[in-house]
Write an enzyme that holds these catalytic residues in place. Structure first.
Site, PDB file in Angstrom:
ATOM      1  N   MET A 181     -82.265  21.359   6.468  1.00 12.87           N
ATOM      2  CA  MET A 181     -82.451  20.001   6.902  1.00 12.87           C
ATOM      3  C   MET A 181     -81.088  19.372   7.166  1.00 12.87           C
ATOM      4  O   MET A 181     -80.483  18.575   7.725  1.00 12.87           O
ATOM      5  CB  MET A 181     -83.237  19.304   5.826  1.00 12.87           C
ATOM      6  CG  MET A 181     -83.260  17.490   6.439  1.00 12.87           C
ATOM      7  SD  MET A 181     -84.103  17.679   8.079  1.00 12.87           S
ATOM      8  CE  MET A 181     -85.825  17.420   7.617  1.00 12.87           C
ATOM      9  N   LYS A 197     -87.427  11.894 -34.940  1.00 10.65           N
ATOM     10  CA  LYS A 197     -87.867  12.975 -35.676  1.00 10.65           C
ATOM     11  C   LYS A 197     -88.625  12.841 -36.988  1.00 10.65           C
ATOM     12  O   LYS A 197     -89.491  13.231 -37.283  1.00 10.65           O
ATOM     13  CB  LYS A 197     -86.715  14.093 -35.921  1.00 10.65           C
ATOM     14  CG  LYS A 197     -87.314  15.508 -36.492  1.00 10.65           C
ATOM     15  CD  LYS A 197     -85.891  16.764 -36.339  1.00 10.65           C
ATOM     16  CE  LYS A 197     -86.693  17.919 -37.061  1.00 10.65           C
ATOM     17  NZ  LYS A 197     -85.643  18.952 -36.916  1.00 10.65           N
ATOM     18  N   GLU A 247     -87.336  21.816 -18.306  1.00 14.20           N
ATOM     19  CA  GLU A 247     -88.055  20.441 -18.500  1.00 14.20           C
ATOM     20  C   GLU A 247     -88.216  19.385 -17.206  1.00 14.20           C
ATOM     21  O   GLU A 247     -89.312  18.944 -16.928  1.00 14.20           O
ATOM     22  CB  GLU A 247     -87.315  19.425 -19.568  1.00 14.20           C
ATOM     23  CG  GLU A 247     -87.375  20.090 -20.988  1.00 14.20           C
ATOM     24  CD  GLU A 247     -86.232  20.954 -21.319  1.00 14.20           C
ATOM     25  OE1 GLU A 247     -85.629  21.342 -20.294  1.00 14.20           O
ATOM     26  OE2 GLU A 247     -86.053  21.258 -22.534  1.00 14.20           O
ATOM     27  N   PHE A 258     -75.823  15.745 -33.276  1.00 13.97           N
ATOM     28  CA  PHE A 258     -76.456  16.942 -32.540  1.00 13.97           C
ATOM     29  C   PHE A 258     -77.549  16.687 -31.588  1.00 13.97           C
ATOM     30  O   PHE A 258     -78.627  16.135 -32.072  1.00 13.97           O
ATOM     31  CB  PHE A 258     -76.707  18.032 -33.131  1.00 13.97           C
ATOM     32  CG  PHE A 258     -77.013  19.179 -32.484  1.00 13.97           C
ATOM     33  CD1 PHE A 258     -76.109  20.166 -31.507  1.00 13.97           C
ATOM     34  CD2 PHE A 258     -78.405  19.844 -32.689  1.00 13.97           C
ATOM     35  CE1 PHE A 258     -76.414  21.134 -30.949  1.00 13.97           C
ATOM     36  CE2 PHE A 258     -78.708  21.062 -32.001  1.00 13.97           C
ATOM     37  CZ  PHE A 258     -77.666  21.673 -31.371  1.00 13.97           C
ATOM     38  N   GLN A 259     -77.468  16.926 -30.340  1.00 10.86           N
ATOM     39  CA  GLN A 259     -78.572  16.436 -29.158  1.00 10.86           C
ATOM     40  C   GLN A 259     -79.058  15.019 -29.294  1.00 10.86           C
ATOM     41  O   GLN A 259     -80.141  15.029 -28.872  1.00 10.86           O
ATOM     42  CB  GLN A 259     -79.549  17.518 -29.497  1.00 10.86           C
ATOM     43  CG  GLN A 259     -79.233  18.984 -29.173  1.00 10.86           C
ATOM     44  CD  GLN A 259     -80.492  20.045 -29.137  1.00 10.86           C
ATOM     45  OE1 GLN A 259     -81.384  19.807 -29.702  1.00 10.86           O
ATOM     46  NE2 GLN A 259     -80.346  21.109 -28.484  1.00 10.86           N
TER      47      GLN A 259
HETATM   48  C1  LIG Z   1     -81.911  18.057  -5.771  1.00 10.51           C
HETATM   49  C2  LIG Z   1     -81.474  17.820  -4.417  1.00 10.51           C
HETATM   50  N1  LIG Z   1     -80.244  18.235  -3.892  1.00 10.51           N
HETATM   51  C3  LIG Z   1     -80.064  18.093  -2.608  1.00 10.51           C
HETATM   52  C4  LIG Z   1     -81.044  17.647  -1.736  1.00 10.51           C
HETATM   53  C5  LIG Z   1     -80.331  17.375  -0.255  1.00 10.51           C
HETATM   54  N2  LIG Z   1     -81.139  18.177   0.949  1.00 10.51           N
HETATM   55  C6  LIG Z   1     -82.167  17.534   1.374  1.00 10.51           C
HETATM   56  S1  LIG Z   1     -82.961  18.784   2.290  1.00 10.51           S
HETATM   57  C7  LIG Z   1     -81.839  19.871   1.828  1.00 10.51           C
HETATM   58  C8  LIG Z   1     -82.350  21.444   2.421  1.00 10.51           C
HETATM   59  C9  LIG Z   1     -83.286  22.135   1.749  1.00 10.51           C
HETATM   60  O1  LIG Z   1     -83.275  23.469   2.043  1.00 10.51           O
HETATM   61  P1  LIG Z   1     -84.551  24.255   1.850  1.00 10.51           P
HETATM   62  O2  LIG Z   1     -85.035  24.184   0.635  1.00 10.51           O
HETATM   63  O3  LIG Z   1     -83.855  25.629   2.303  1.00 10.51           O
HETATM   64  O4  LIG Z   1     -85.383  23.772   2.921  1.00 10.51           O
HETATM   65  P2  LIG Z   1     -85.507  23.648   4.717  1.00 10.51           P
HETATM   66  O5  LIG Z   1     -84.779  22.391   4.977  1.00 10.51           O
HETATM   67  O6  LIG Z   1     -84.432  24.656   5.028  1.00 10.51           O
HETATM   68  O7  LIG Z   1     -86.614  23.841   5.024  1.00 10.51           O
HETATM   69  C10 LIG Z   1     -80.948  19.644   0.971  1.00 10.51           C
HETATM   70  C11 LIG Z   1     -79.894  20.177   0.304  1.00 10.51           C
HETATM   71  C12 LIG Z   1     -82.025  17.142  -2.086  1.00 10.51           C
HETATM   72  N3  LIG Z   1     -83.037  16.522  -1.462  1.00 10.51           N
HETATM   73  N4  LIG Z   1     -82.315  17.395  -3.497  1.00 10.51           N
END
Ligand SMILES: Cc1ncc(C[n+]2csc(CCOP(=O)(O)OP(=O)(O)O)c2C)c(N)n1
Ligand SMILES: [Mg+2]
Lengths: 188, 589
Positions: B497, B188, B76, B138-139
């Site tokens: 990142m 519902k 979702e 439930f839910q």
């Molecule tokens: C749902 C979520 N969890 C954690 C983060 C923290 N976060 C930001 S960038 C990143 C790394 C992303 O890795 P990837 O998708 O391989 O992209 P890259 O930076 O390697 O290009 C993370 C874990 C986030 N922004 N969103």
């Protein structure tokens, strides 16, 4: 400089409105000193009195964030207006026979009414400013306060107009001339 | 240079809410579920993203009898995010639906995403039957309580006859003023109950009167400040697109001669290849852009909210400038940055009033100085790195292949910033990224939403190997809908990142950032779509050409240098002027 602002907030009388207001205040780390809610003079519209402590711009931000809630109709900061700001307190104070006269005398000084009595206690009802009630409580403390409830501040501007004359949105934010104000429903 | 022709959000969204012929079911007694479908149709909705379940079984019972195209996602959250991207590219309100409990909670991240990026969205959730509410049925979850701080507004509908007016109001709130997500929770038994169907022509709320037309006194003050400035700069935000004001904005820039810097979400509101367009500002902004911010004497912010990723440390942001701030949301004025001339209003209306009042000028010396701050060495070096597929080269190649015309969605991370820096956006509503929330997993569902919204446009999504693994189940949705989308996986084997922050700010303590993944080519094939692997620079352009020639989803796995970093980068908590820049004399590629 931080100071206590009294905000009058007129809201639609729907379930969950108080929750929306309080939830917004919490999430944005605004501090509520006191909050009261009740009916206003108009059916379907509730009136909240919020006491918020903060810098002026912080409180202005509170007003703007309140306006973002759909149920909020009008926010007025009464702080720079002549206004009546009262709260109500009920105090159950221990009152042995030998103290009773003294307690009644103190109550008289503070215009507090006796609304219940037992051989060992009195319940006093006091209204007025927080300072006045604080002072009354200080005088009563020595006798033993058994139970205390305070409503928090309710407030109203002085003078003849029925509703707050000026909402918060014009403060300094350049809102369009026609926006928000005056709110027809509230000016009669 | 191309000036925009694309649909513009609020304007289109509001127009779409205007007069239309009455729904054919008008006047009939219908179930709440049928009323829900008919109300969506009455709003002009054609496509909804969702997932069924117990509380919405009555709604799904009614769906096939309606004219709505329901896209069955695999989770979702991706329904909400696909609807978010659909809204961004079409300018209309996106719609998603889910069942009660876990279905509703799965929407939450998507709603928060739309909330922070001001995207018009309506979410319909099922709720347990009214007699069960409050009994931990439930839910059952209190989804209106849960989403209170991340929706513009939400509703728990109590009667079948309230459904149509509530949906009317939900669309009105979502699309008008500062747009945002609105959730409508329907028990519902209310879906099952019957009521006569009448779709109201208008919605109105006493407590909701967005100020669209500006106060002329403020507009004049803004013009005076602009006409006095010697080194003015425009900060262009998402609000310009939301207001459908891209043409008006271009006219304003052309006349005033003021150079433009973009927030992450502002990219595309004015052609990046225009000489007055300087590029992205902020944490990963270009050197000359952040230099200009340090020097400017007047910052004219139009439709941006001074997000901390854009401003860096506030005390070091625009140290010499006065501030004009144009925003439709009065609460944004003075929230983060002290404002000298606030102008509350819709960007289109403000620009209409403001442009004639500003002097026609050119700031040769000022723009010349800014150009002198460009990091020429960086670009030269980026052009010449043949060994690994260089992120820059990949982004540039996609942009070149599509003539810069494609819709580009991204996930969140380094690849997102490389795309923002190097794609070169010349059209509004083609750059689709999660700005405020930074929602990993956004890329693929966003591409799905974008393609369904604009089937006429080429659609790419640039994703990281981390984020792709959050939402790659949507390859099944893309395949099922036979969507022509290209997925560029920028595969560094890392949560890049985060690894970069650990590299630069935590003494290379690579804690939990090495991430393995499946063989993305085989994975694509398992989903019945094409997979291509690219390991050298020479393969980049042919792979892109091949992907473009294939109808249906394609996944390209670009294996890049694992430890490539995004530069510039402003260290957390630092001023924009303290950005770190790329050094080419070490092993850092
Ligand atoms: C749902 C979520 N969890 C954690 C983060 C923290 N976060 C930001 S960038 C990143 C790394 C992303 O890795 P990837 O998708 O391989 O992209 P890259 O930076 O390697 O290009 C993370 C874990 C986030 N922004 N969103
Ligand atoms: Mg990665």
């Amino acid at each position: 400089m931080k100071s206590a602002h009294t905000l009058v907030v007129l809201v639609e009388d729907h379930p969950g409105v108080l929750n929306r207001v309080v939830s917004m205040m919490r999430r944005r780390s605004f501090n509520i000193d006191s909050i009261t809610v009740g009916h206003s003079e108009q059916p379907g519209i509730s009136r909240m009195t919020l006491v918020v402590v903060g810098e002026d711009d912080e409180v202005e931000q509170v007003g703007k964030q309140l306006y973002k809630l759909m149920e909020v109709l009008k926010v007025t900061d009464l702080s720079d207006q002549a206004c009546i700001a009262h709260e109500l307190a009920l105090v159950k104070v221990a009152a042995k026979a030998q103290h009773r006269a003294e307690i009644l005398q103190i109550a008289g000084i503070y215009d507090a009414r006796v609304i219940d009595a037992t051989p060992a206690s009195l319940v006093l009802e006091a209204t007025g400013s927080e300072q006045k009630i604080d002072a009354l409580l200080a005088m009563l403390r020595g006798f033993g306060i058994r139970e205390l409830v305070r409503t928090g501040r309710i407030a109203m501007a002085r003078g003849g107009t029925a509703a707050p004359t000026k909402g918060m949105t014009t403060v300094s934010n350049g809102v369009g001339d026609g926006a928000r104000e005056p709110l027809v429903a509230l000016t009669n | 240079m191309v000036l925009a022709d694309a649909p513009n959000m609020t304007a289109t969204a509001l127009a779409a809410l205007g007069e239309r012929p009455p729904h054919p079911w008008t006047g009939q007694t219908l179930s709440g579920a049928q009323i829900t479908c008919a109300s969506l149709e009455a709003e002009g909705v054609t496509t909804v993203f969702g997932y069924p379940g117990g509380a919405v079984i009555p709604l799904y019972d009614a769906l096939p009898g309606s004219g709505l195209h329901h896209v069955l996602v695999r989770f979702e959250q991706w329904a909400a995010l696909a609807a978010d991207a659909y809204a961004r590219v079409t300018g209309r309100v996106g719609v998603c639906m889910a069942t009660s409990g876990p279905g509703a909670t799965n929407l939450v991240t998507g709603l928060a995403n739309a909330h922070l990026d001001s995207v018009p969205l309506v979410a319909i959730t099922g709720q347990v039957g009214q007699p069960m509410i409050g009994r931990d049925a439930f839910q059952e979850v209190d989804i209106t309580g849960i989403t209170l701080p991340i929706t513009k507004h939400n509703y728990l509908v109590q009667r079948a006859e309230d459904i149509a007016p509530t949906i009317k109001e939900a669309f009105y709130l979502a699309a008008s003023g500062r747009p945002g997500p609105v959730l409508v929770d329907i028990p519902k038994n209310v879906f099952v109950a019957k009521a006569p169907f009448h779709y109201p022509a208008t919605a109105r709320r006493a407590g909701y009167q967005p100020s669209t037309s500006p106060n002329m006194r403020q507009v004049k003050l803004a013009a005076e400040a602009i006409n006095r400035a010697e080194k003015p700069l425009i900060m262009a935000g998402h609000g310009i697109m939301l207001a459908g004001a891209t043409d008006l904005f271009a006219r304003f820039v052309e006349r005033s001669g003021i150079p433009v810097v973009f927030t992450l979400l502002g990219l595309g509101c004015f052609p990046e290849d225009h000489p007055l367009a300087l590029g992205m500002m902020g944490m990963h902004g270009h050197r000359h852009v952040n230099a200009a911010l340090s020097e400017t004497d007047l910052l004219v912010n139009i439709g941006a909210r001074f997000d901390d990723r854009a401003t860096g440390k506030i005390s070091g942001f625009i140290p010499q400038a006065k501030v004009v701030h144009v925003d439709i949301d009065p609460a944004e004025i003075g929230k983060n940055v002290k404002t000298d001339v606030p102008v509350v209003g819709d960007a289109a209306e403000v620009l209409k009033a403001l442009t004639p009042l500003v002097a026609a000028r050119r700031y040769g010396q000022w723009t010349g100085w800014i150009e002198g701050q460009r990091d020429e060495a960086l670009l030269a070096a980026l052009e010449d790195r043949p060994n690994h597929p260089e992120p820059y080269t990949i982004i540039k190649a996609i942009s070149d292949a599509s003539d810069g015309e494609a819709i580009v969605a991204t996930d969140v991370g380094q690849h997102q910033m490389w795309t923002a820096q190097h794609f070169g956006f010349n059209h509004p509503d083609r750059w689709i990224t999660s700005g405020g929330l930074g929602t990993m997993g956004y890329g693929l569902p966003a591409a799905i939403g974008a393609k369904l919204g604009r089937p006429d446009l080429e659609v790419w999504t640039v994703v990281g190997d981390g984020g792709f693994q959050m939402s790659l189940n949507e390859l099944a949705t893309a395949a099922q809908e036979n969507l022509d989308i290209n997925v560029a996986v920028v595969n560094n084997g890392y949560l890049g990142m985060v690894r970069q922050w650990q590299d630069l700010f935590h003494a290379k303590n690579y804690s939990e950032v090495e991430i393995s993944g499946p063989d993305f080519v085989k994975l694509a094939e398992a989903y019945g779509v094409t997979g291509i692997r690219v390991k050298t620079d020479a393969e980049i352009r042919p792979a892109i050409a091949r992907a473009r020639s294939i109808k249906g989803p394609v996944v390209i796995d670009f294996v890049i240098e694992p430890e490539a970093n995004v530069y510039p980068i402003v260290p957390p908590g630092a001023s924009n002027s303290d950005a770190l820049h790329r050094a080419f004399d070490d092993t850092d590629v």
